[in-house]
Scaffold this active site. Structure first.
Site, PDB file in Angstrom:
ATOM      1  N   LYS A  94      41.342  30.664  38.442  1.00  0.00           N
ATOM      2  CA  LYS A  94      39.951  31.074  38.276  1.00  0.00           C
ATOM      3  C   LYS A  94      39.142  29.828  37.947  1.00  0.00           C
ATOM      4  O   LYS A  94      39.462  29.091  37.011  1.00  0.00           O
ATOM      5  CB  LYS A  94      39.839  32.087  37.144  1.00  0.00           C
ATOM      6  CG  LYS A  94      38.424  32.385  36.729  1.00  0.00           C
ATOM      7  CD  LYS A  94      38.403  33.493  35.717  1.00  0.00           C
ATOM      8  CE  LYS A  94      37.043  33.585  35.081  1.00  0.00           C
ATOM      9  NZ  LYS A  94      36.908  34.767  34.235  1.00  0.00           N
TER      10      LYS A  94
HETATM   11  C1  R5P Z   1      35.594  32.737  29.851  1.00  0.00           C
HETATM   12  O1  R5P Z   1      36.343  31.996  29.315  1.00  0.00           O
HETATM   13  C2  R5P Z   1      36.032  34.045  30.226  1.00  0.00           C
HETATM   14  O2  R5P Z   1      37.299  33.933  30.792  1.00  0.00           O
HETATM   15  C3  R5P Z   1      35.162  34.827  31.158  1.00  0.00           C
HETATM   16  O3  R5P Z   1      35.936  35.848  31.635  1.00  0.00           O
HETATM   17  C4  R5P Z   1      34.638  34.048  32.315  1.00  0.00           C
HETATM   18  O4  R5P Z   1      33.801  33.037  31.870  1.00  0.00           O
HETATM   19  C5  R5P Z   1      33.957  34.905  33.394  1.00  0.00           C
HETATM   20  O5  R5P Z   1      32.867  35.499  32.936  1.00  0.00           O
HETATM   21  P1  R5P Z   1      31.420  35.060  33.388  1.00  0.00           P
HETATM   22  O6  R5P Z   1      31.261  35.548  34.785  1.00  0.00           O
HETATM   23  O7  R5P Z   1      30.526  35.750  32.419  1.00  0.00           O
HETATM   24  O8  R5P Z   1      31.355  33.562  33.310  1.00  0.00           O
END
Ligand code: R5P
Length: 293
Positions: A205
Protein backbone atom coordinates in the site's frame (compact mmCIF):
# COMPACT_ATOMS: atom_id res chain seq x y z
CA UNK A 1 29.01 -1.19 3.59
CA UNK A 2 27.77 -1.03 0.02
CA UNK A 3 29.63 1.25 -2.34
CA UNK A 4 27.04 3.89 -3.14
CA UNK A 5 29.31 6.15 -5.14
CA UNK A 6 28.48 6.11 -8.82
CA UNK A 7 25.33 3.99 -8.40
CA UNK A 8 23.76 3.66 -11.83
CA UNK A 9 20.34 5.22 -12.25
CA UNK A 10 17.70 2.56 -12.91
CA UNK A 11 15.62 3.27 -16.00
CA UNK A 12 14.79 0.01 -17.79
CA UNK A 13 11.31 -0.48 -16.38
CA UNK A 14 9.70 -1.82 -19.60
CA UNK A 15 6.39 -0.37 -18.47
CA UNK A 16 4.71 -1.57 -21.67
CA UNK A 17 5.67 -5.21 -21.03
CA UNK A 18 3.16 -7.07 -18.81
CA UNK A 19 4.41 -8.90 -15.70
CA UNK A 20 5.68 -12.28 -16.86
CA UNK A 21 5.04 -14.73 -14.03
CA UNK A 22 1.31 -14.03 -14.18
CA UNK A 23 -0.47 -17.25 -15.08
CA UNK A 24 -2.64 -19.00 -14.03
CA UNK A 25 -3.25 -17.06 -10.81
CA UNK A 26 -4.66 -13.55 -11.15
CA UNK A 27 -2.66 -11.80 -8.41
CA UNK A 28 0.74 -10.39 -9.36
CA UNK A 29 3.67 -12.19 -7.80
CA UNK A 30 1.49 -14.84 -6.17
CA UNK A 31 1.71 -17.56 -8.80
CA UNK A 32 4.15 -19.64 -6.78
CA UNK A 33 2.33 -19.38 -3.46
CA UNK A 34 0.34 -22.18 -1.85
CA UNK A 35 -3.41 -22.70 -1.88
CA UNK A 36 -4.06 -20.97 1.45
CA UNK A 37 -2.24 -17.82 0.44
CA UNK A 38 -4.04 -17.76 -2.89
CA UNK A 39 -7.41 -18.22 -1.18
CA UNK A 40 -6.79 -15.20 1.04
CA UNK A 41 -5.55 -13.12 -1.91
CA UNK A 42 -8.67 -14.13 -3.85
CA UNK A 43 -10.75 -12.77 -0.97
CA UNK A 44 -9.01 -9.45 -1.60
CA UNK A 45 -8.52 -9.19 -5.39
CA UNK A 46 -11.52 -9.82 -7.63
CA UNK A 47 -10.84 -12.51 -10.20
CA UNK A 48 -12.52 -10.62 -13.06
CA UNK A 49 -11.24 -7.06 -12.62
CA UNK A 50 -8.16 -8.26 -10.69
CA UNK A 51 -8.62 -5.19 -8.50
CA UNK A 52 -9.83 -4.39 -4.99
CA UNK A 53 -11.66 -1.68 -3.11
CA UNK A 54 -10.33 -1.51 0.43
CA UNK A 55 -11.92 0.76 2.98
CA UNK A 56 -9.33 2.05 5.45
CA UNK A 57 -10.75 2.89 8.85
CA UNK A 58 -7.72 2.08 10.98
CA UNK A 59 -6.93 5.73 11.69
CA UNK A 60 -8.01 5.39 15.33
CA UNK A 61 -4.90 3.36 16.04
CA UNK A 62 -2.94 6.61 16.28
CA UNK A 63 -5.55 9.38 15.86
CA UNK A 64 -8.23 8.27 18.29
CA UNK A 65 -11.73 9.19 17.11
CA UNK A 66 -10.85 10.76 13.74
CA UNK A 67 -13.40 13.06 12.08
CA UNK A 68 -15.86 10.87 10.20
CA UNK A 69 -15.01 7.79 12.26
CA UNK A 70 -16.54 8.90 15.54
CA UNK A 71 -19.10 6.10 15.31
CA UNK A 72 -17.62 3.07 13.58
CA UNK A 73 -20.77 1.10 14.32
CA UNK A 74 -22.77 3.55 12.17
CA UNK A 75 -20.29 4.25 9.36
CA UNK A 76 -18.92 0.81 8.56
CA UNK A 77 -22.23 -1.01 7.90
CA UNK A 78 -23.32 1.75 5.47
CA UNK A 79 -20.13 1.49 3.40
CA UNK A 80 -19.98 -2.30 3.56
CA UNK A 81 -21.93 -3.12 0.36
CA UNK A 82 -19.45 -1.15 -1.77
CA UNK A 83 -16.15 -2.51 -0.49
CA UNK A 84 -14.24 -5.75 -0.95
CA UNK A 85 -11.95 -5.46 2.04
CA UNK A 86 -12.12 -3.77 5.42
CA UNK A 87 -8.82 -2.46 6.72
CA UNK A 88 -8.98 -1.90 10.44
CA UNK A 89 -7.66 -2.72 13.87
CA UNK A 90 -8.77 -5.85 15.69
CA UNK A 91 -10.48 -3.66 18.29
CA UNK A 92 -12.57 -1.84 15.69
CA UNK A 93 -13.37 -4.93 13.67
CA UNK A 94 -14.33 -7.10 16.64
CA UNK A 95 -16.50 -4.43 18.20
CA UNK A 96 -18.16 -2.82 15.18
CA UNK A 97 -18.08 -5.09 12.12
CA UNK A 98 -20.75 -7.77 11.75
CA UNK A 99 -19.10 -11.20 11.62
CA UNK A 100 -21.78 -12.30 9.17
CA UNK A 101 -20.35 -10.25 6.28
CA UNK A 102 -18.35 -11.84 3.50
CA UNK A 103 -15.79 -9.07 3.16
CA UNK A 104 -12.05 -9.54 3.21
CA UNK A 105 -10.16 -8.41 6.27
CA UNK A 106 -6.88 -6.48 6.17
CA UNK A 107 -5.89 -6.53 9.80
CA UNK A 108 -3.69 -3.71 11.06
CA UNK A 109 -1.08 -5.42 13.18
CA UNK A 110 1.36 -2.65 14.10
CA UNK A 111 0.96 0.20 16.56
CA UNK A 112 2.93 2.20 19.07
CA UNK A 113 2.58 5.89 18.37
CA UNK A 114 -0.07 8.55 18.64
CA UNK A 115 -0.73 11.96 17.16
CA UNK A 116 0.88 13.45 20.25
CA UNK A 117 4.28 12.09 19.18
CA UNK A 118 6.74 14.14 17.14
CA UNK A 119 8.01 11.01 15.41
CA UNK A 120 5.41 8.40 14.42
CA UNK A 121 7.90 5.91 13.04
CA UNK A 122 8.43 3.75 16.11
CA UNK A 123 6.02 0.84 16.17
CA UNK A 124 5.78 -2.71 17.43
CA UNK A 125 4.12 -5.77 15.94
CA UNK A 126 1.18 -5.84 18.31
CA UNK A 127 -1.03 -8.66 17.05
CA UNK A 128 -0.11 -12.33 17.56
CA UNK A 129 -0.44 -14.52 14.50
CA UNK A 130 -2.85 -16.73 16.50
CA UNK A 131 -5.23 -13.82 16.88
CA UNK A 132 -4.99 -12.97 13.18
CA UNK A 133 -5.93 -16.60 12.47
CA UNK A 134 -8.84 -16.39 14.93
CA UNK A 135 -10.09 -13.31 13.08
CA UNK A 136 -9.70 -15.08 9.74
CA UNK A 137 -7.57 -12.16 8.51
CA UNK A 138 -6.89 -12.16 4.77
CA UNK A 139 -3.75 -10.11 5.20
CA UNK A 140 -1.63 -8.62 7.95
CA UNK A 141 -1.09 -4.89 7.46
CA UNK A 142 2.30 -3.68 8.66
CA UNK A 143 3.42 -0.05 8.59
CA UNK A 144 6.96 0.53 7.28
CA UNK A 145 9.04 3.70 7.61
CA UNK A 146 11.83 3.63 5.04
CA UNK A 147 14.28 6.45 5.59
CA UNK A 148 12.87 7.38 9.00
CA UNK A 149 14.18 6.94 12.50
CA UNK A 150 12.06 3.82 13.00
CA UNK A 151 13.11 2.08 9.77
CA UNK A 152 14.91 -0.82 11.47
CA UNK A 153 12.13 -1.67 13.91
CA UNK A 154 9.47 -1.33 11.20
CA UNK A 155 11.35 -3.72 8.92
CA UNK A 156 11.76 -6.06 11.88
CA UNK A 157 7.97 -5.91 12.35
CA UNK A 158 7.48 -6.59 8.64
CA UNK A 159 9.88 -9.54 8.59
CA UNK A 160 8.29 -11.09 11.68
CA UNK A 161 4.84 -10.72 10.12
CA UNK A 162 6.07 -12.30 6.86
CA UNK A 163 7.66 -15.19 8.77
CA UNK A 164 4.50 -15.98 10.72
CA UNK A 165 2.29 -15.24 7.70
CA UNK A 166 4.18 -17.82 5.64
CA UNK A 167 3.83 -20.34 8.48
CA UNK A 168 0.02 -20.08 8.36
CA UNK A 169 -0.55 -18.95 4.77
CA UNK A 170 -1.64 -15.41 5.56
CA UNK A 171 -0.41 -12.72 3.16
CA UNK A 172 1.22 -9.51 4.40
CA UNK A 173 0.41 -6.02 3.20
CA UNK A 174 3.35 -3.65 3.67
CA UNK A 175 2.20 -0.07 4.11
CA UNK A 176 4.70 2.55 2.95
CA UNK A 177 4.45 5.51 5.31
CA UNK A 178 5.49 8.99 4.32
CA UNK A 179 6.69 11.05 7.25
CA UNK A 180 7.35 14.75 7.50
CA UNK A 181 10.96 14.30 6.38
CA UNK A 182 10.22 11.86 3.53
CA UNK A 183 9.88 13.05 -0.03
CA UNK A 184 6.80 11.99 -1.97
CA UNK A 185 8.73 11.36 -5.16
CA UNK A 186 8.82 8.39 -7.50
CA UNK A 187 12.46 7.96 -6.41
CA UNK A 188 11.35 7.42 -2.80
CA UNK A 189 8.39 5.21 -3.69
CA UNK A 190 10.50 3.04 -6.03
CA UNK A 191 12.97 2.51 -3.21
CA UNK A 192 10.41 1.88 -0.49
CA UNK A 193 7.95 -0.32 -2.41
CA UNK A 194 10.72 -2.52 -3.76
CA UNK A 195 12.38 -2.97 -0.34
CA UNK A 196 9.06 -3.91 1.22
CA UNK A 197 8.23 -6.37 -1.60
CA UNK A 198 11.69 -7.96 -1.47
CA UNK A 199 11.28 -8.51 2.27
CA UNK A 200 8.26 -10.64 1.43
CA UNK A 201 5.15 -8.46 1.48
CA UNK A 202 2.48 -9.82 -0.88
CA UNK A 203 0.66 -6.49 -1.31
CA UNK A 204 2.04 -2.96 -1.05
CA UNK A 205 0.00 0.00 0.00
CA UNK A 206 1.53 3.30 -1.05
CA UNK A 207 0.76 6.69 -2.56
CA UNK A 208 0.26 7.81 -6.13
CA UNK A 209 3.14 9.84 -7.59
CA UNK A 210 4.61 10.92 -10.92
CA UNK A 211 5.98 8.06 -13.05
CA UNK A 212 3.71 5.77 -11.07
CA UNK A 213 3.75 3.18 -13.86
CA UNK A 214 7.50 2.76 -13.23
CA UNK A 215 6.88 2.25 -9.50
CA UNK A 216 4.32 -0.42 -10.47
CA UNK A 217 6.58 -2.08 -13.05
CA UNK A 218 9.49 -2.40 -10.61
CA UNK A 219 7.31 -3.80 -7.83
CA UNK A 220 6.75 -7.58 -8.18
CA UNK A 221 3.50 -7.62 -6.15
CA UNK A 222 0.26 -5.62 -6.47
CA UNK A 223 0.13 -2.01 -5.31
CA UNK A 224 -2.95 -0.45 -3.77
CA UNK A 225 -3.07 3.31 -3.42
CA UNK A 226 -3.89 5.14 -0.20
CA UNK A 227 -6.18 8.13 -0.45
CA UNK A 228 -4.40 10.57 1.83
CA UNK A 229 -5.94 13.74 3.21
CA UNK A 230 -9.47 14.71 2.22
CA UNK A 231 -9.80 16.20 -1.26
CA UNK A 232 -12.89 17.49 -3.06
CA UNK A 233 -14.75 14.43 -4.39
CA UNK A 234 -13.91 15.21 -8.01
CA UNK A 235 -10.17 15.29 -7.23
CA UNK A 236 -10.32 12.14 -5.14
CA UNK A 237 -11.99 10.32 -8.03
CA UNK A 238 -9.28 11.62 -10.35
CA UNK A 239 -6.68 10.23 -7.95
CA UNK A 240 -8.42 6.84 -8.01
CA UNK A 241 -8.63 6.90 -11.80
CA UNK A 242 -4.99 7.90 -12.30
CA UNK A 243 -3.90 5.19 -9.88
CA UNK A 244 -5.87 2.43 -11.60
CA UNK A 245 -5.05 3.59 -15.12
CA UNK A 246 -1.33 3.63 -14.26
CA UNK A 247 -1.32 0.12 -12.86
CA UNK A 248 -2.54 0.13 -9.27
CA UNK A 249 -4.60 -2.97 -8.47
CA UNK A 250 -6.92 -1.09 -6.18
CA UNK A 251 -7.32 1.68 -3.69
CA UNK A 252 -7.27 1.60 0.10
CA UNK A 253 -9.09 4.84 0.81
CA UNK A 254 -10.07 6.22 4.14
CA UNK A 255 -10.61 9.96 4.63
CA UNK A 256 -11.71 10.58 1.05
CA UNK A 257 -14.59 8.24 1.74
CA UNK A 258 -15.52 8.61 5.41
CA UNK A 259 -14.96 12.38 5.50
CA UNK A 260 -17.02 12.95 2.36
CA UNK A 261 -20.44 14.49 2.91
CA UNK A 262 -21.73 11.44 1.06
CA UNK A 263 -19.51 8.51 2.05
CA UNK A 264 -21.73 5.79 0.61
CA UNK A 265 -22.07 7.48 -2.78
CA UNK A 266 -18.36 8.29 -2.83
CA UNK A 267 -17.43 4.70 -2.14
CA UNK A 268 -19.85 3.50 -4.83
CA UNK A 269 -18.23 5.87 -7.35
CA UNK A 270 -14.72 4.71 -6.45
CA UNK A 271 -15.94 1.15 -6.96
CA UNK A 272 -17.02 1.99 -10.51
CA UNK A 273 -13.47 3.11 -11.32
CA UNK A 274 -11.80 0.15 -9.66
CA UNK A 275 -14.02 -2.62 -11.04
CA UNK A 276 -15.94 -1.28 -14.02
CA UNK A 277 -13.47 0.83 -15.97
CA UNK A 278 -15.14 4.18 -15.31
CA UNK A 279 -12.93 7.24 -15.76
CA UNK A 280 -12.99 10.05 -13.20
CA UNK A 281 -15.58 12.09 -15.10
CA UNK A 282 -17.98 9.17 -15.46
CA UNK A 283 -17.50 8.30 -11.81
CA UNK A 284 -18.16 11.89 -10.71
CA UNK A 285 -21.36 12.00 -12.76
CA UNK A 286 -22.40 8.71 -11.18
CA UNK A 287 -21.61 10.15 -7.73
CA UNK A 288 -23.74 13.24 -8.40
CA UNK A 289 -26.62 11.19 -9.75
CA UNK A 290 -26.59 8.98 -6.67
CA UNK A 291 -26.47 11.99 -4.36
CA UNK A 292 -29.38 13.77 -6.08
CA UNK A 293 -31.53 10.74 -6.60
C1 R5P B 1 -2.37 5.18 7.77
O1 R5P B 1 -1.36 4.84 8.30
C2 R5P B 1 -3.46 4.26 7.67
O2 R5P B 1 -2.95 3.02 7.31
C3 R5P B 1 -4.58 4.61 6.74
O3 R5P B 1 -5.29 3.46 6.56
C4 R5P B 1 -4.14 5.12 5.41
O4 R5P B 1 -3.46 6.32 5.56
C5 R5P B 1 -5.27 5.24 4.38
O5 R5P B 1 -6.18 6.14 4.74
P1 R5P B 1 -6.32 7.52 4.00
O6 R5P B 1 -6.96 7.22 2.69
O7 R5P B 1 -7.20 8.31 4.91
O8 R5P B 1 -4.95 8.10 3.84
Amino acid sequence: MADLDGVKVAHNYYTEVPFKNNKPFHVKGANNLDWGMKKHLSNIFDETSQNTVMFAFDHGYFMGAAAGLERLDLVVPKILPYVDVLMGTRGAIRSCVPASGKKGIALRTTSGSSMLDEDLSHEILAVDIEDAIRMNADCLAVQTFIGADGQLSSLDNLSKAVNSGIRYSIPVMGVVAVGKQMERTDRFFKLATRIVAELGANIIKTYYCENFEEVVAACPVPIVVAGGKKLPEKEALLLAYLSISHGAKGVDMGRNIFQSENPVEMCAAVRKIVHEGFNDKEAFEYYQEMVHH
